[in-house]
Design a protein around this motif. Structure first.
Motif, PDB file in Angstrom:
ATOM      1  N   PRO A 118       0.828  -1.205   0.000  1.00 26.48           N
ATOM      2  CA  PRO A 118       0.000   0.000   0.000  1.00 26.48           C
ATOM      3  C   PRO A 118       0.869   1.263   0.000  1.00 26.48           C
ATOM      4  CG  PRO A 118      -0.749  -1.570   1.662  1.00 26.48           C
ATOM      5  CD  PRO A 118       0.570  -2.069   1.168  1.00 26.48           C
ATOM      6  N   GLU A 119       0.399   2.278  -0.690  1.00 20.00           N
ATOM      7  CA  GLU A 119       1.065   3.575  -0.683  1.00 20.00           C
ATOM      8  C   GLU A 119       0.051   4.639  -0.294  1.00 20.00           C
ATOM      9  OE1 GLU A 119       1.730   5.411  -4.672  1.00 20.00           O
ATOM     10  OE2 GLU A 119       1.128   3.417  -5.424  1.00 20.00           O
ATOM     11  N   LEU A 120       0.542   5.790   0.091  1.00 18.35           N
ATOM     12  CA  LEU A 120      -0.334   6.912   0.387  1.00 18.35           C
ATOM     13  C   LEU A 120      -0.315   7.879  -0.789  1.00 18.35           C
ATOM     14  CD1 LEU A 120       0.415   7.717   4.154  1.00 18.35           C
ATOM     15  CD2 LEU A 120      -1.665   6.705   3.202  1.00 18.35           C
ATOM     16  N   VAL A 121      -1.490   8.130  -1.352  1.00 12.33           N
ATOM     17  CA  VAL A 121      -1.633   9.134  -2.413  1.00 12.33           C
ATOM     18  C   VAL A 121      -2.061  10.431  -1.754  1.00 12.33           C
ATOM     19  CG1 VAL A 121      -2.923   9.817  -4.474  1.00 12.33           C
ATOM     20  CG2 VAL A 121      -2.168   7.441  -4.188  1.00 12.33           C
ATOM     21  N   THR A 122      -1.282  11.469  -1.963  1.00 14.39           N
ATOM     22  CA  THR A 122      -1.563  12.773  -1.372  1.00 14.39           C
ATOM     23  C   THR A 122      -2.091  13.732  -2.426  1.00 14.39           C
ATOM     24  OG1 THR A 122       0.714  13.484  -1.759  1.00 14.39           O
ATOM     25  CG2 THR A 122       0.229  12.451   0.370  1.00 14.39           C
ATOM     26  N   LEU A 155      -9.756   4.096   1.151  1.00 12.21           N
ATOM     27  CA  LEU A 155      -8.926   2.907   0.965  1.00 12.21           C
ATOM     28  C   LEU A 155      -9.245   2.351  -0.414  1.00 12.21           C
ATOM     29  CD1 LEU A 155      -9.903   1.488   4.425  1.00 12.21           C
ATOM     30  CD2 LEU A 155      -7.614   2.299   3.893  1.00 12.21           C
ATOM     31  N   ILE A 156      -8.298   2.462  -1.340  1.00 10.61           N
ATOM     32  CA  ILE A 156      -8.591   2.170  -2.746  1.00 10.61           C
ATOM     33  C   ILE A 156      -7.647   1.095  -3.271  1.00 10.61           C
ATOM     34  CG2 ILE A 156      -8.573   3.152  -5.087  1.00 10.61           C
ATOM     35  CD1 ILE A 156      -9.209   5.882  -3.519  1.00 10.61           C
ATOM     36  N   GLN A 157      -8.209   0.127  -3.980  1.00  8.38           N
ATOM     37  CA  GLN A 157      -7.405  -0.873  -4.691  1.00  8.38           C
ATOM     38  C   GLN A 157      -7.867  -0.930  -6.145  1.00  8.38           C
ATOM     39  OE1 GLN A 157      -6.622  -4.736  -2.850  1.00  8.38           O
ATOM     40  NE2 GLN A 157      -6.933  -5.743  -4.823  1.00  8.38           N
ATOM     41  N   VAL A 158      -6.918  -0.835  -7.069  1.00  9.66           N
ATOM     42  CA  VAL A 158      -7.212  -0.986  -8.496  1.00  9.66           C
ATOM     43  C   VAL A 158      -6.485  -2.219  -8.980  1.00  9.66           C
ATOM     44  CG1 VAL A 158      -7.167   0.069 -10.775  1.00  9.66           C
ATOM     45  CG2 VAL A 158      -7.452   1.514  -8.746  1.00  9.66           C
ATOM     46  N   ILE A 211      -5.772   6.228 -12.947  1.00  9.69           N
ATOM     47  CA  ILE A 211      -6.666   6.402 -11.797  1.00  9.69           C
ATOM     48  C   ILE A 211      -5.909   6.963 -10.598  1.00  9.69           C
ATOM     49  CG2 ILE A 211      -8.056   5.108 -10.130  1.00  9.69           C
ATOM     50  CD1 ILE A 211      -8.958   3.349 -12.513  1.00  9.69           C
ATOM     51  N   ARG A 212      -4.653   6.537 -10.401  1.00 11.05           N
ATOM     52  CA  ARG A 212      -3.862   7.070  -9.296  1.00 11.05           C
ATOM     53  C   ARG A 212      -3.593   8.572  -9.479  1.00 11.05           C
ATOM     54  NH1 ARG A 212       0.625   4.561 -10.113  1.00 11.05           N
ATOM     55  NH2 ARG A 212       0.634   2.857  -8.609  1.00 11.05           N
ATOM     56  N   MET A 224     -11.497  13.852 -13.750  1.00  8.64           N
ATOM     57  CA  MET A 224     -10.061  14.118 -13.768  1.00  8.64           C
ATOM     58  C   MET A 224      -9.324  13.065 -14.603  1.00  8.64           C
ATOM     59  SD  MET A 224      -9.740  16.845 -12.100  1.00  8.64           S
ATOM     60  CE  MET A 224     -10.053  17.822 -10.657  1.00  8.64           C
ATOM     61  N   ALA A 225      -9.746  11.810 -14.476  1.00 12.41           N
ATOM     62  CA  ALA A 225      -9.118  10.741 -15.256  1.00 12.41           C
ATOM     63  C   ALA A 225      -9.317  10.953 -16.749  1.00 12.41           C
ATOM     64  CB  ALA A 225      -9.683   9.387 -14.826  1.00 12.41           C
TER      65      ALA A 225
END
Length: 459
Positions: free
Chosen positions: A17-21, A148-151, A67-68, A185-186
């Motif tokens: 997991p990473e943190l998207v800011t 909490l997002i998973q692609v 998406i990220r 945005m995507a």
């Protein structure tokens, strides 16, 4: 009708997991949640799963990367989601807008959409494989990210987006607004078409607080009968209500209720059949709580772009004997009537009740709760690969309230647009429920392959 467990074998490989800011620095401030937002029943993480097919025009684009990046851009506008919850006096929740970020997991699965077959029908029975690990919201209330997002990429070029959000931050309509901004945005937008509005003070308790309505959805009731809220040996079935099924139910509705909604009649159907299946004593009270979006009930309406929780769950109440002994229209009328009770004053009264009674819990004894998610339109969220094949809540293995369910839109394998209702009951009660449904609908709801109405799935 025996049901079989999922039998597909596949592997999902997850990155760390990473943190998207937020893509650029955002304000560091503290924002209070409303007194509707921070009630006990909403202090958990709720997950939505959206399933997408491959799109040839997007062959040179990586769904995870697109998406990220879009998520980071969206968080500039919805920066409270990148913060963390804090709890103050009287259990009052607020958001510390720290910009710490949201959890994002990149994953790959060695399976195609076609291999899932009927399992793509909501609720998606393989949900757990595609969800981020969700911390216990009570134990980690102030440290858990609010998204909490998973692609997950699939072998066929399709992908699955799983989004868990802390329910205190937004309701279904609010999450839908966030997701559509994210999708814009995507697809290349520089700003959301609907600007987010915080304004949580609009649903704060008054000073002094005063309860002016009868909120029987929050009554404390002792469970005198063992079994009606059992978590043992639960079986999940989903029912598809297409044109044939809706028409069959409407034939049972009296003329003066002819304008009732599909939600009203499906919910009445669930309430009666579930009550009979659980064999509740005739003199016991039973409750059906309906989620009512109150945005338009305010004068003036809540601002366009308000993404906080703005709903109530008024309770239609009667005895099991009256519900099951009266004609079907009796249940429809109770549901139709209780929905109309939600007004601006009702919402202010709920906010006041939360402060006076310590953010009390909903009544779960001999209760059922139904959410209409058709207007959230999670299937319509388009990240550039077109609309989702399915967009619906994920299956929660640790179901805190098995009698809470939802209605979502879905197009069945025959191409019919309709509504899907998942039902979770102990195995013996589910067998009785199936019989009651068949009796009520004139045998229009049959197992997949034998008729138009029934979708089989299990937990």
């Amino acid at each position: 009708m025996a049901s079989s467990s999922p039998s597909l074998s596949f592997t999902v490989r997850k990155c760390q997991p990473e943190l998207v800011t937020p893509a650029i620095p955002t304000p560091h401030e503290t924002k209070l949640l409303s007194d509707i937002d921070d009630q006990e029943f909403l202090r958990f993480t709720y997950s939505i799963i959206q399933i997408y097919r491959n799109e040839s025009s997007m062959a040179n684009k990586d769904s995870v990367r697109v998406i990220r990046q879009a998520l980071a851009q969206t968080l500039v506008f919805y920066y409270p989601f990148a913060g963390r919850l804090r709890e103050g006096r009287g259990r009052k929740l607020m958001v510390d807008c720290t910009g710490e970020g949201v959890t994002f997991v990149e994953a790959d699965a060695d399976i195609t959409l076609d291999q899932f077959g009927d399992a793509l029908q909501p609720p998606f029975v393989y949900s757990s494989e595609f969800l981020c690990d969700v911390p216990d919201p009570q134990e980690e209330l102030t440290t858990c990210p609010l998204l909490l997002i998973q692609v997950t990429r699939l072998k066929c070029g399709g992908f699955i987006v799983a989004t868990g959000w802390h329910h205190t931050m937004a309701d279904g309509a609010g999450l839908s607004q966030f997701m559509n901004a994210w999708a814009e945005m995507a697809r290349g937008a520089r700003a959301p078409s609907i600007a987010p509005v915080w304004r949580r003070e609009l649903l704060m308790a008054r000073d002094p607080p005063r309860i002016t309505r009868n909120h029987r959805e929050y009554e404390h009731i002792e469970d005198t009968k063992v079994g009606t809220n059992s978590h043992d040996n639960l079986v999940r079935r989903s029912f598809f209500f297409g044109p044939t099924e809706i028409a069959a139910i409407r034939r049972l509705v009296p003329y003066h209720l002819r304008h009732c909604t599909a939600f009203d009649v499906i919910t009445a159907c669930l309430w009666r059949c579930r009550t009979k299946a659980l064999q509740i004593e005739p003199d016991e009270d039973v409750r059906m709580m309906c989620i009512v979006n109150a945005r338009s009930r305010f004068k003036p309406p809540l601002p366009v772009g308000y993404y906080g929780n703005a709903f109530a769950y008024p309770a239609a109440i009667t005895t099991a004997g009256k519900l099951c002994g009266n004609p079907f229209g009796y249940a429809v009328e109770l549901i139709n009537k209780v929905k109309s009770e939600v007004t601006e004053e009702y919402m202010h009264s709920v906010a006041d009740l939360m402060v006076i009674k310590g953010r009390c819990m909903l009544t779960t004894v001999r209760s059922c709760l139904v959410t209409d998610l058709t207007r959230a339109r999670f299937r319509d969220v388009d990240f550039g690969w077109g609309k989702a094949v399915s967009g619906a809540p994920a299956i929660d293995k640790a179901e805190p309230f098995p009698a809470a369910t939802h209605i979502v839109s879905y197009k069945n394998p025959k191409g019919e647009d309709g509504l899907v209702l998942p039902v979770l009951l102990p195995a013996e009660a589910m067998n009785r429920f199936l019989k009651e449904m068949d009796d009520l609908l004139g045998n229009t709801n049959q197992p997949t392959g034998a008729g138009p109405g029934f979708i089989k799935s299990t937990i």
